[in-house]
Design a protein around this motif. Structure first.
Motif, PDB file in Angstrom:
ATOM      1  N   THR A 284       0.823  -1.217   0.000  1.00  0.00           N
ATOM      2  CA  THR A 284       0.000   0.000   0.000  1.00  0.00           C
ATOM      3  C   THR A 284       0.853   1.262   0.000  1.00  0.00           C
ATOM      4  OG1 THR A 284      -1.719  -1.183   1.229  1.00  0.00           O
ATOM      5  CG2 THR A 284      -1.843   1.214   1.198  1.00  0.00           C
TER       6      THR A 284
ATOM      7  N   LEU B  54      -6.544  -0.553  -1.076  1.00  0.00           N
ATOM      8  CA  LEU B  54      -6.853  -1.589  -0.085  1.00  0.00           C
ATOM      9  C   LEU B  54      -7.436  -2.830  -0.748  1.00  0.00           C
ATOM     10  CD1 LEU B  54      -8.343   0.527   2.855  1.00  0.00           C
ATOM     11  CD2 LEU B  54      -6.101  -0.586   2.741  1.00  0.00           C
TER      12      LEU B  54
ATOM     13  N   THR C  19      -4.616  -4.683  -2.428  1.00  0.00           N
ATOM     14  CA  THR C  19      -3.770  -5.323  -1.423  1.00  0.00           C
ATOM     15  C   THR C  19      -4.430  -6.598  -0.896  1.00  0.00           C
ATOM     16  OG1 THR C  19      -2.789  -3.223  -0.751  1.00  0.00           O
ATOM     17  CG2 THR C  19      -2.685  -5.033   0.831  1.00  0.00           C
TER      18      THR C  19
END
Length: 392
Positions: A46, A53, A56
């Motif tokens: 990140t 997000l 990730t």
């Protein structure tokens, strides 16, 4: 399979273990000290590479999925290529992947490196566990696996301290440090472990691991235990937050858990217990610790609970590995332990869902009381498992 054991010479439970066990434990501890990067992987993706997000989460999920064939590959190679070669191959692969992440300049490169890390991450587990079984008698395996667990717990505490120190710098240095420890571990294993002997390819190929119903039953039981274990790892920090306790409390709980496992290895004399009686005691201790956690509102009570469920985990971790290694014929031990080890991959996928759902719906008391009920059920089922897992 070791279902009964006889007493050992009084003294240290590790006295008389093969030098190979000590070398392997030392190497794995060195590797564990450096293996603190995984919790920071999402942060690096990140912060350093600009992943969202959502991206990730997807990348970390791909990593988790990749670890499943990684363990199976480790089992296959352990039986076909040899224990030492497979351990070295897995560790060198981890070092390469970690270095690749550290030097990546773009997100796509970091993603490929993360996928590679997942594919090699579990390769060394089955041959490590199989090597311990290869060089120990059945009566000594709980002590040998207990030594490995204690060393990994101690190294985990040091890993946390090292991570805290290095994380103040560029986070990529965490992956460099992990690559260095993987390489050091590989060199130690290559130089100190016995050379791999010739493998009987006909016997290796003829083993039908997935057709052994006892192994599949042990896998199912081990998956339940692994899920309870992972629920504690994930759920205790969330529970502390729910109770309004400080975030650093989770670190104290995990440290007490590690110290308990280390000290208990030295103090307890467990060799006179057969495997299933030890599993029963382990589940009872875990269940009591979970009940205490359900009603805990202060950090000191959570620490007391941690002592209880950590003692239970000590019984369970060592005896499940003892049973799995005992089920396997010598020429298929790597694959048997690889299949049994899938319990941890499955549990890692299940536990985050069960913890968050139960915590959200029923609160900490509901989460830990329901988990304690599962532990109690497993304790009561051990006589049934004894008859089903008896030697064929």
């Amino acid at each position: 399979m070791s279902t009964a054991t006889v007493g050992r010479v009084p003294g240290s439970p590790w006295r008389g273990l093969s030098p190979t066990v000590w070398v392997l434990v030392m190497a794995r501890a060195v590797n564990r000290i450096g293996a603190f990067t995984l919790p920071f992987l999402g942060v690096v993706l990140t912060v350093e590479f600009g992943a969202s997000l959502g991206q990730t989460g997807l990348i970390l999920a791909l990593f988790g999925v990749a670890t499943i064939p990684s363990r199976l590959l480790g089992g296959q190679l352990a039986d076909r290529l040899g224990r030492r070669r497979t351990i070295v191959l897995g560790l060198v692969g981890c070092a390469v992947a970690q270095t690749w992440i550290a030097v990546s300049g773009e997100l796509w490169s970091a993603v490929l490196a993360t996928l590679l890390l997942g594919l090699v991450f579990e390769i060394y587990e089955p041959p490590s566990q199989a090597t311990i079984a290869d060089v120990t008698d059945a009566v000594d395996r709980p002590a040998a696996y207990g030594l490995l667990s204690a060393a990994m717990a101690a190294a985990g505490v040091l890993a946390g301290l090292l991570a805290a120190a290095l994380s103040h710098w560029d986070l990529r240095w965490l992956f460099v440090a992990d690559a260095v420890t993987c390489t050091a571990c590989a060199v130690l294993v290559a130089r100190a472990l016995p050379a791999d002997g010739r493998r009987d390819r006909g016997r290796v190929a003829g083993a039908k691991v997935w057709r052994d119903r006892r192994l599949l039953l042990l896998l199912a039981s081990g998956t339940v235990f692994a899920t309870i274990y992972m629920q504690l790892v994930i759920g205790i920090p969330l529970t502390l937050l729910e109770q309004g306790l400080p975030e650093y409390g989770a670190g104290f709980v995990l440290a007490v858990s590690a110290v308990t496992m280390i000290v208990a290895q030295r103090l307890l004399r467990l060799q006179h217990l057969d495997d299933f009686r030890a599993l029963t005691i382990g589940y009872v201790l875990v269940g009591v610790g979970l009940v205490v956690s359900a009603f805990a509102h202060t950090l000191i009570v959570f620490l007391a609970a941690a002592v209880l469920w950590s003692l239970g985990e000590l019984f369970l971790l060592t005896r499940y590995l003892t049973l799995a290694s005992g089920l396997a014929p010598d020429h298929a031990r790597g694959r048997y332990l690889a299949v049994f080890g899938l319990s941890w991959g499955i549990a890692t996928a299940i536990a985050p869902l069960t913890v968050t759902r139960l915590l959200e719906s029923f609160g900490p008391a509901g989460l830990w009381l329901s988990t304690a009920a599962v532990a109690a059920a497993l304790a009561g089922l051990q006589p049934w498992f004894r008859t089903r897992l008896a030697p064929a």
